[in-house]
Write an enzyme that holds these catalytic residues in place. Structure first.
Site, mmCIF file in Angstrom:
data_model
loop_
_atom_site.group_PDB
_atom_site.id
_atom_site.type_symbol
_atom_site.label_atom_id
_atom_site.label_comp_id
_atom_site.label_asym_id
_atom_site.label_seq_id
_atom_site.Cartn_x
_atom_site.Cartn_y
_atom_site.Cartn_z
ATOM 1 C CB CYS A 1 29.324 -29.825 132.419
ATOM 2 S SG CYS A 1 29.492 -28.818 133.914
ATOM 3 C CG HIS B 1 27.970 -26.292 129.754
ATOM 4 N ND1 HIS B 1 27.043 -27.308 129.805
ATOM 5 C CD2 HIS B 1 28.382 -26.091 131.026
ATOM 6 C CE1 HIS B 1 26.878 -27.695 131.058
ATOM 7 N NE2 HIS B 1 27.675 -26.978 131.824
ATOM 8 C CD GLU C 1 25.766 -27.623 126.509
ATOM 9 O OE1 GLU C 1 26.954 -27.957 126.270
ATOM 10 O OE2 GLU C 1 25.362 -27.363 127.663
#
Ligand code: MN
Length: 227
Positions: free
Chosen positions: A87, A195, A197
């Site tokens: 990001c 993202h 994660e």
């Protein structure tokens, strides 16, 4: 630093060390790590990429963090440290190498925006798929994900505009925005606009780039130990 980044590094078999901004110590920090993960965060100061205006939606600027991360990227690339940007991380990588950013996607793409890059506005959770990304053939990402089409989440209001010299776009959303880049001259340098994660718990394929970072870091550490 959100815990999800640490969880993803640990989940991929790595050891996470969080680096607070400290301008004068980037070389010493790079001596102690085997790979660099650039996390999400607020907007870069637009003057970093030559913009003289600051869009009204700009938020979260930290000059200290900008300087620290840009230093880490430039020195890290010079030392061929494995790098994975997420990001804000893809934006830091691009700006550190001389590229520029779209300051606000929703205003810039008003004619062509057919997909939402801020999925929470559509009521989607952070671990849900917000849009597809088309990946380049024979790219590090296609290899890591094993497919050329990937469902990703999306929480950004900025994006790459002018691509920095040395970077190659390898992933795009349907509206043409760059969602992933690599640096072919580096041993391992990849960055994405989404993202992973926040997705890997329910979408295990999203751990692939963390695993690739850890593998590259291990290889780099072993090569350094052999010298
Ligand atoms: Mn997006």
């Amino acid at each position: 630093m959100a815990a999800a980044y640490v969880d993803a590094v640990l989940g991929a078999g790595g050891i996470a060390i969080v680096l607070p901004p400290q301008d004068d110590h980037t070389d010493a920090l790079l001596d102690h790590i085997d790979g660099l993960l650039l996390s999400g965060g607020g907007d870069l100061e637009p003057s970093r990429y030559g913009a003289t205006n600051v869009h009204e939606t700009t938020y979260g600027i930290s000059r200290e963090r900008d300087q620290f991360e840009i230093d880490l990227v430039r020195k890290g690339i010079a030392r061929d440290v494995p790098i994975f940007g997420i990001c804000r991380g893809i934006q830091v990588l691009n700006v550190a190498l001389g590229g520029s950013l779209v300051q606000d996607v929703a205003s810039a793409l008003v004619e062509t925006a057919v997909i939402g890059h801020r999925q929470h506005e559509a009521g989607l959770r952070s671990d849900e798929i917000g849009h597809d990304v088309r990946l380049a053939e024979d790219s590090l990402l296609t290899e890591a994900y094993g497919d050329r089409r990937l469902g990703v989440n999306s929480f950004h209001h900025q994006a790459i505009d002018g691509l920095a010299p040395g970077l190659e776009a390898v992933g795009w959303s349907a509206d043409g925005l760059i969602e992933a880049v690599t640096m072919p001259a580096s041993s391992f340098c990849v960055a994405v606009q989404w993202h992973p994660e926040l997705m890997f718990v329910h979408h295990p394929e999203q751990l692939a780039l963390f695993a690739a970072l850890v593998a590259a870091a291990r290889k780099s550490a072993m090569a350094a130990a052999a010298r």
